[in-house]
Motif scaffolding. Structure first.
Motif, mmCIF file in Angstrom:
data_model
loop_
_atom_site.group_PDB
_atom_site.id
_atom_site.type_symbol
_atom_site.label_atom_id
_atom_site.label_comp_id
_atom_site.label_asym_id
_atom_site.label_seq_id
_atom_site.Cartn_x
_atom_site.Cartn_y
_atom_site.Cartn_z
ATOM 1 N N ASP A 15 74.017 47.495 49.543
ATOM 2 C CA ASP A 15 74.046 48.833 49.346
ATOM 3 C C ASP A 15 73.487 49.655 50.452
ATOM 4 O OD1 ASP A 15 75.756 48.317 47.010
ATOM 5 O OD2 ASP A 15 73.862 48.175 45.673
ATOM 6 N N THR A 16 72.831 49.154 51.472
ATOM 7 C CA THR A 16 71.960 49.775 52.344
ATOM 8 C C THR A 16 72.337 49.502 53.628
ATOM 9 O OG1 THR A 16 70.345 48.142 52.365
ATOM 10 C CG2 THR A 16 70.053 50.036 50.911
ATOM 11 N N ALA A 17 72.392 50.458 54.535
ATOM 12 C CA ALA A 17 72.891 50.254 55.965
ATOM 13 C C ALA A 17 71.887 49.439 56.744
ATOM 14 C CB ALA A 17 73.032 51.702 56.655
ATOM 15 N N TRP A 18 70.650 49.957 56.603
ATOM 16 C CA TRP A 18 69.455 49.252 57.265
ATOM 17 C C TRP A 18 68.185 49.540 56.724
ATOM 18 C CZ3 TRP A 18 72.175 53.483 59.447
ATOM 19 C CH2 TRP A 18 71.461 54.706 59.394
ATOM 20 N N THR A 36 81.007 59.350 66.154
ATOM 21 C CA THR A 36 81.990 58.272 66.310
ATOM 22 C C THR A 36 81.596 57.567 67.481
ATOM 23 O OG1 THR A 36 83.051 59.642 68.079
ATOM 24 C CG2 THR A 36 84.026 59.861 65.762
ATOM 25 N N SER A 37 82.219 56.220 67.455
ATOM 26 C CA SER A 37 81.771 55.119 68.570
ATOM 27 C C SER A 37 82.899 54.309 68.915
ATOM 28 C CB SER A 37 80.694 54.303 68.073
ATOM 29 O OG SER A 37 80.290 53.050 68.860
ATOM 30 N N LEU A 88 75.335 53.990 63.172
ATOM 31 C CA LEU A 88 74.532 53.888 62.432
ATOM 32 C C LEU A 88 73.291 53.997 63.184
ATOM 33 C CD1 LEU A 88 75.664 50.964 59.806
ATOM 34 C CD2 LEU A 88 75.873 53.439 59.549
ATOM 35 N N GLN A 89 73.242 53.358 64.343
ATOM 36 C CA GLN A 89 72.014 53.612 64.874
ATOM 37 C C GLN A 89 71.972 54.884 65.712
ATOM 38 O OE1 GLN A 89 69.962 51.261 65.528
ATOM 39 N NE2 GLN A 89 68.575 52.557 66.674
ATOM 40 N N LYS A 90 72.873 55.499 65.793
ATOM 41 C CA LYS A 90 72.693 57.082 66.323
ATOM 42 C C LYS A 90 72.162 57.976 65.303
ATOM 43 C CE LYS A 90 76.686 56.906 69.475
ATOM 44 N NZ LYS A 90 78.417 57.313 69.735
ATOM 45 N N ILE A 91 72.446 57.820 63.943
ATOM 46 C CA ILE A 91 72.105 58.652 63.123
ATOM 47 C C ILE A 91 70.658 58.032 62.947
ATOM 48 C CG2 ILE A 91 71.927 58.738 60.482
ATOM 49 C CD1 ILE A 91 75.028 58.189 60.485
ATOM 50 N N ILE A 108 67.297 60.802 63.157
ATOM 51 C CA ILE A 108 66.285 61.033 62.233
ATOM 52 C C ILE A 108 64.830 60.655 62.545
ATOM 53 C CG2 ILE A 108 65.394 60.128 59.966
ATOM 54 C CD1 ILE A 108 68.412 59.413 59.138
ATOM 55 N N ALA A 109 64.813 59.635 63.668
ATOM 56 C CA ALA A 109 63.456 59.389 64.519
ATOM 57 C C ALA A 109 63.157 60.492 65.222
ATOM 58 C CB ALA A 109 63.601 57.994 64.978
#
Length: 203
Positions: A56-59, A133-134, A148-151, A155-156
């Motif tokens: 249920d979690t992306a990372w 997009t990727s 997901l890494q872009k998001i 945030i970071a």
């Protein structure tokens, strides 16, 4: 010559009959490793997200974040890609698109949401959804992981507090601005003198 060839052929047939039959492995046994564990592809979810707590979690977000980012809050879709892959891109939906409503994303703190909205306003549509997009890869999971890494990077980056410049840095910045203004005014005076010299007095 023909007798020698017939002799070699008969010996090869006889030797082949003495060899044991080839071992047949079941399809499931081929995916078993030496230690008994099942083989997993490098594109499996466990290897793409090794720190994930579940499906249920992306990372797992960095330690300074308050909670995990749930996958059910993201809209994930795939479409045709124009990236690498040759004719494969014409048949497979490999391009990944991830979007979510930024204003109602309560898993991101409000100050961070405001910074993301200002820094990435060109990626927000009229409905207030942040779209990423990727299509850098021919594989869906690689493109999804890239989105997901872009998001996560957004945030970071927005979570970092601005550093206050030191007195020395502030002094150098002030001197740099003064020199730039001085040079700008000098060039302006030179240009004005050239324009004045071209002027013709009419009697």
């Amino acid at each position: 010559m023909a007798a020698a060839w017939c002799l070699r052929w008969s010996l090869s047939r006889a030797g082949a009959g003495l060899l044991p039959p080839p071992t047949r492995y079941t399809r499931r046994a081929l995916h078993k490793q030496g230690d008994g564990t099942e083989f997993q592809s490098i594109y499996s979810l466990d290897k793409l997200y090794p720190e994930s707590k579940g499906v249920d979690t992306a990372w797992k977000v960095p330690e300074d974040a308050s909670s995990d980012i749930p996958l059910d809050r993201l809209k994930i879709s795939y479409c045709r890609s124009s990236g690498p892959g040759g004719q494969n891109v014409n048949k497979v939906n490999s391009k990944a698109e991830v979007r979510f409503h930024l204003a109602t994303a309560d898993w991101i703190t409000e100050p961070v949401r405001e910074k993301i909205a200002l820094a990435h306003k060109n990626k927000i549509n009229r409905s207030g959804e942040l779209i990423l997009t990727s299509e850098s890869s021919r594989y869906q999971f690689r493109n999804l992981a890239d989105c997901l890494q872009k998001i996560r990077d957004m945030i970071a980056e927005a979570s970092q507090e601005p550093t206050q410049p030191s007195k020395e840095d502030a002094r150098l910045q002030r001197l740099r601005i003064e020199n730039m203004n001085r040079e700008r005014l000098k060039q302006k005076r030179i240009h004005s003198a050239i324009k004045t010299s071209r002027r013709v007095d009419v009697d």
